[in-house]
Design a protein around this motif. Structure first.
Motif, PDB file in Angstrom:
ATOM      1  N   HIS A 288      14.024  10.131 -21.995  1.00  0.00           N
ATOM      2  CA  HIS A 288      14.096   9.763 -20.593  1.00  0.00           C
ATOM      3  C   HIS A 288      12.968   8.815 -20.226  1.00  0.00           C
ATOM      4  CE1 HIS A 288      15.643  13.895 -21.094  1.00  0.00           C
ATOM      5  NE2 HIS A 288      16.655  13.406 -20.420  1.00  0.00           N
ATOM      6  N   VAL A 289      13.252   7.929 -19.298  1.00  0.00           N
ATOM      7  CA  VAL A 289      12.201   7.096 -18.742  1.00  0.00           C
ATOM      8  C   VAL A 289      11.342   7.997 -17.875  1.00  0.00           C
ATOM      9  CG1 VAL A 289      11.730   5.157 -17.201  1.00  0.00           C
ATOM     10  CG2 VAL A 289      13.646   5.034 -18.803  1.00  0.00           C
ATOM     11  N   VAL A 290      10.034   7.955 -18.069  1.00  0.00           N
ATOM     12  CA  VAL A 290       9.141   8.851 -17.329  1.00  0.00           C
ATOM     13  C   VAL A 290       8.250   8.123 -16.332  1.00  0.00           C
ATOM     14  CG1 VAL A 290       9.106  10.654 -19.076  1.00  0.00           C
ATOM     15  CG2 VAL A 290       7.390   8.849 -19.144  1.00  0.00           C
ATOM     16  N   SER A 291       8.085   6.819 -16.451  1.00  0.00           N
ATOM     17  CA  SER A 291       7.208   6.115 -15.509  1.00  0.00           C
ATOM     18  C   SER A 291       8.009   5.133 -14.668  1.00  0.00           C
ATOM     19  CB  SER A 291       6.091   5.384 -16.256  1.00  0.00           C
ATOM     20  OG  SER A 291       6.631   4.325 -17.015  1.00  0.00           O
ATOM     21  N   PHE A 292       9.257   5.463 -14.424  1.00  0.00           N
ATOM     22  CA  PHE A 292      10.182   4.593 -13.726  1.00  0.00           C
ATOM     23  C   PHE A 292       9.814   4.401 -12.264  1.00  0.00           C
ATOM     24  CE2 PHE A 292      14.464   3.662 -11.993  1.00  0.00           C
ATOM     25  CZ  PHE A 292      14.823   2.644 -12.855  1.00  0.00           C
ATOM     26  N   ALA A 293       9.264   5.431 -11.641  1.00  0.00           N
ATOM     27  CA  ALA A 293       9.120   5.433 -10.191  1.00  0.00           C
ATOM     28  C   ALA A 293       7.751   5.010  -9.700  1.00  0.00           C
ATOM     29  CB  ALA A 293       9.463   6.808  -9.654  1.00  0.00           C
ATOM     30  N   HIS A 294       7.112   4.087 -10.366  1.00  0.00           N
ATOM     31  CA  HIS A 294       5.878   3.571  -9.804  1.00  0.00           C
ATOM     32  C   HIS A 294       5.657   2.119 -10.203  1.00  0.00           C
ATOM     33  CE1 HIS A 294       3.953   4.574 -13.711  1.00  0.00           C
ATOM     34  NE2 HIS A 294       3.055   3.695 -13.359  1.00  0.00           N
ATOM     35  N   GLY A 295       4.792   1.480  -9.458  1.00  0.00           N
ATOM     36  CA  GLY A 295       4.453   0.088  -9.727  1.00  0.00           C
ATOM     37  C   GLY A 295       2.961  -0.036  -9.928  1.00  0.00           C
ATOM     38  N   HIS A 296       2.475  -1.268  -9.922  1.00  0.00           N
ATOM     39  CA  HIS A 296       1.058  -1.503 -10.185  1.00  0.00           C
ATOM     40  C   HIS A 296       0.493  -2.588  -9.285  1.00  0.00           C
ATOM     41  CE1 HIS A 296       2.665   0.193 -13.945  1.00  0.00           C
ATOM     42  NE2 HIS A 296       1.536   0.865 -13.925  1.00  0.00           N
ATOM     43  N   LEU A 297      -0.776  -2.420  -8.936  1.00  0.00           N
ATOM     44  CA  LEU A 297      -1.567  -3.444  -8.272  1.00  0.00           C
ATOM     45  C   LEU A 297      -2.516  -3.985  -9.328  1.00  0.00           C
ATOM     46  CD1 LEU A 297      -2.624  -1.435  -5.080  1.00  0.00           C
ATOM     47  CD2 LEU A 297      -0.736  -3.053  -5.261  1.00  0.00           C
ATOM     48  N   ILE A 298      -2.516  -5.281  -9.536  1.00  0.00           N
ATOM     49  CA  ILE A 298      -3.398  -5.881 -10.539  1.00  0.00           C
ATOM     50  C   ILE A 298      -4.283  -6.903  -9.854  1.00  0.00           C
ATOM     51  CG2 ILE A 298      -3.537  -7.218 -12.676  1.00  0.00           C
ATOM     52  CD1 ILE A 298      -0.816  -6.084 -13.464  1.00  0.00           C
ATOM     53  N   CYS A 299      -5.598  -6.705  -9.966  1.00  0.00           N
ATOM     54  CA  CYS A 299      -6.554  -7.634  -9.376  1.00  0.00           C
ATOM     55  C   CYS A 299      -6.705  -8.852 -10.282  1.00  0.00           C
ATOM     56  CB  CYS A 299      -7.916  -6.963  -9.170  1.00  0.00           C
ATOM     57  SG  CYS A 299      -9.139  -8.091  -8.448  1.00  0.00           S
ATOM     58  N   ASN A 300      -6.508 -10.035  -9.710  1.00  0.00           N
ATOM     59  CA  ASN A 300      -6.629 -11.281 -10.467  1.00  0.00           C
ATOM     60  C   ASN A 300      -8.074 -11.676 -10.728  1.00  0.00           C
ATOM     61  OD1 ASN A 300      -3.849 -11.722 -10.708  1.00  0.00           O
ATOM     62  ND2 ASN A 300      -3.770 -12.761  -8.724  1.00  0.00           N
ATOM     63  N   VAL A 301      -9.029 -10.982 -10.100  1.00  0.00           N
ATOM     64  CA  VAL A 301     -10.436 -11.316 -10.283  1.00  0.00           C
ATOM     65  C   VAL A 301     -11.077 -10.418 -11.341  1.00  0.00           C
ATOM     66  CG1 VAL A 301     -12.684 -11.523  -9.150  1.00  0.00           C
ATOM     67  CG2 VAL A 301     -10.605 -12.180  -7.918  1.00  0.00           C
ATOM     68  N   CYS A 302     -11.046  -9.099 -11.125  1.00  0.00           N
ATOM     69  CA  CYS A 302     -11.728  -8.176 -12.040  1.00  0.00           C
ATOM     70  C   CYS A 302     -10.793  -7.560 -13.081  1.00  0.00           C
ATOM     71  CB  CYS A 302     -12.436  -7.061 -11.272  1.00  0.00           C
ATOM     72  SG  CYS A 302     -11.320  -5.884 -10.468  1.00  0.00           S
ATOM     73  N   GLY A 303      -9.476  -7.710 -12.885  1.00  0.00           N
ATOM     74  CA  GLY A 303      -8.520  -7.186 -13.850  1.00  0.00           C
ATOM     75  C   GLY A 303      -8.147  -5.735 -13.653  1.00  0.00           C
ATOM     76  N   LYS A 304      -8.709  -5.075 -12.647  1.00  0.00           N
ATOM     77  CA  LYS A 304      -8.418  -3.664 -12.394  1.00  0.00           C
ATOM     78  C   LYS A 304      -6.920  -3.470 -12.160  1.00  0.00           C
ATOM     79  CE  LYS A 304      -9.291   0.025  -9.093  1.00  0.00           C
ATOM     80  NZ  LYS A 304      -9.890   0.372  -7.820  1.00  0.00           N
ATOM     81  N   ILE A 305      -6.377  -2.398 -12.740  1.00  0.00           N
ATOM     82  CA  ILE A 305      -4.976  -2.046 -12.547  1.00  0.00           C
ATOM     83  C   ILE A 305      -4.921  -0.682 -11.886  1.00  0.00           C
ATOM     84  CG2 ILE A 305      -2.782  -1.497 -13.660  1.00  0.00           C
ATOM     85  CD1 ILE A 305      -3.469  -3.490 -15.829  1.00  0.00           C
ATOM     86  N   GLU A 306      -4.170  -0.604 -10.808  1.00  0.00           N
ATOM     87  CA  GLU A 306      -4.017   0.642 -10.077  1.00  0.00           C
ATOM     88  C   GLU A 306      -2.531   0.968  -9.971  1.00  0.00           C
ATOM     89  OE1 GLU A 306      -4.962   2.115  -5.541  1.00  0.00           O
ATOM     90  OE2 GLU A 306      -6.209   0.548  -6.425  1.00  0.00           O
ATOM     91  N   CYS A 307      -2.174   2.223 -10.208  1.00  0.00           N
ATOM     92  CA  CYS A 307      -0.782   2.658 -10.076  1.00  0.00           C
ATOM     93  C   CYS A 307      -0.473   2.887  -8.601  1.00  0.00           C
ATOM     94  CB  CYS A 307      -0.545   3.954 -10.846  1.00  0.00           C
ATOM     95  SG  CYS A 307      -0.702   3.763 -12.625  1.00  0.00           S
ATOM     96  N   ILE A 308       0.751   2.536  -8.205  1.00  0.00           N
ATOM     97  CA  ILE A 308       1.226   2.853  -6.860  1.00  0.00           C
ATOM     98  C   ILE A 308       2.484   3.696  -7.005  1.00  0.00           C
ATOM     99  CG2 ILE A 308       0.170   0.965  -5.594  1.00  0.00           C
ATOM    100  CD1 ILE A 308       2.724  -0.615  -5.877  1.00  0.00           C
ATOM    101  N   ASP A 309       2.557   4.744  -6.219  1.00  0.00           N
ATOM    102  CA  ASP A 309       3.612   5.735  -6.393  1.00  0.00           C
ATOM    103  C   ASP A 309       4.936   5.414  -5.720  1.00  0.00           C
ATOM    104  OD1 ASP A 309       2.018   7.350  -7.973  1.00  0.00           O
ATOM    105  OD2 ASP A 309       1.149   8.325  -6.228  1.00  0.00           O
ATOM    106  N   ASP A 310       4.943   4.641  -4.644  1.00  0.00           N
ATOM    107  CA  ASP A 310       6.186   4.429  -3.909  1.00  0.00           C
ATOM    108  C   ASP A 310       6.429   2.948  -3.645  1.00  0.00           C
ATOM    109  OD1 ASP A 310       8.511   4.830  -2.520  1.00  0.00           O
ATOM    110  OD2 ASP A 310       7.530   5.492  -0.691  1.00  0.00           O
ATOM    111  N   PRO A 311       6.809   2.190  -4.666  1.00  0.00           N
ATOM    112  CA  PRO A 311       7.031   0.760  -4.478  1.00  0.00           C
ATOM    113  C   PRO A 311       8.472   0.416  -4.121  1.00  0.00           C
ATOM    114  CG  PRO A 311       7.197   1.259  -6.776  1.00  0.00           C
ATOM    115  CD  PRO A 311       6.898   2.565  -6.055  1.00  0.00           C
ATOM    116  N   TRP A 312       9.266   1.392  -3.722  1.00  0.00           N
ATOM    117  CA  TRP A 312      10.712   1.213  -3.668  1.00  0.00           C
ATOM    118  C   TRP A 312      11.249   0.468  -2.465  1.00  0.00           C
ATOM    119  CZ3 TRP A 312      12.680   1.374  -8.141  1.00  0.00           C
ATOM    120  CH2 TRP A 312      12.090   2.169  -9.110  1.00  0.00           C
ATOM    121  N   ASN A 313      10.449   0.173  -1.454  1.00  0.00           N
ATOM    122  CA  ASN A 313      10.953  -0.633  -0.338  1.00  0.00           C
ATOM    123  C   ASN A 313      11.401  -1.983  -0.863  1.00  0.00           C
ATOM    124  OD1 ASN A 313      10.693   1.157   1.732  1.00  0.00           O
ATOM    125  ND2 ASN A 313       8.649   0.479   2.312  1.00  0.00           N
TER     126      ASN A 313
END
Length: 140
Positions: free
Chosen positions: A87-112
Motif C-alpha cells: 500500500h502507498v503509505v505517504s500518499f496524503a501529504h505534501g512538502h514545503l521546500i525552502c529554495n534558500v536553505c534547502g529545508k524540507i517540511e511535511c504538510i499533512d493536508d495539501p488536498w485543496n
C-alpha cells in the motif's frame, strides 16, 4: 510504516542485506524525509558503513517504488517511505521546500485544489507529488 524490513524486502523481490534493512528501518522511524548524510548518521556506530553501498540501497528501494525522493534547492536528495510493499503509505501529504536553505517540511493536508474522485475515475494513480517551493520563515 509498520513491518519487518526483511519481510518487506523479500516481498518486493530484493535480497535481504544489512544495508537495506538498516536504511528501511531508519526511514520507517523517521517523521520527515532524510538525506543520505542524515541516514549515515543514524546507522549503528559499532559497524562501519560504506557510503556508496548506502546510496545503492536507497536507489534499490526507490526503484522498487518503496521510496519517494525529493530534491532541495541545493541539490541534496531527501528520501521518505512511500509504500510498505502493498500500500502507498505517504500518499496524503505534501512538502514545503525552502529554495534558500534547502529545508524540507511535511504538510499533512495539501488536498485543496486536488482533482475530484469523479475526475480520477478510470485513472490508475501510481504516484502523487505535492511540493511547494519558496522561502521558509527563517530565510525570508
Amino acid at each position: 510504516m509498520a513491518g519487518d524490513p526483511s519481510q518487506i524486502l523479500k516481498k518486493i523481490g530484493l535480497k535481504v542485506t544489512k544495508n537495506r534493512e538498516q536504511v528501511l528501518s531508519i526511514l520507517q522511524g523517521s517523521q520527515r524525509p532524510l538525506n543520505h548524510q542524515e541516514i549515515m548518521e543514524k546507522l549503528p556506530k559499532e559497524e562501519s558503513w560504506d557510503r556508496v553501498t548506502i546510496y545503492r540501497a536507497l536507489s534499490d528501494l526507490e526503484e522498487k517504488n518503496l521510496l519517494n525522493s525529493l530534491h532541495s534547492a541545493d541539490r541534496v536528495t531527501y528520501f521518505e517511505l512511500k509504500s510498505d510493499g502493498n500500500h502507498v503509505v505517504s500518499f496524503a501529504h505534501g512538502h514545503l521546500i525552502c529554495n534558500v536553505c534547502g529545508k524540507i517540511e511535511c504538510i499533512d493536508d495539501p488536498w485543496n485544489g486536488m482533482p475530484s474522485s469523479k475526475q480520477l475515475k478510470g485513472f490508475t494513480t501510481e504516484s502523487v507529488e505535492i511540493v511547494f517551493r519558496g522561502k521558509c520563515r527563517n530565510c525570508q
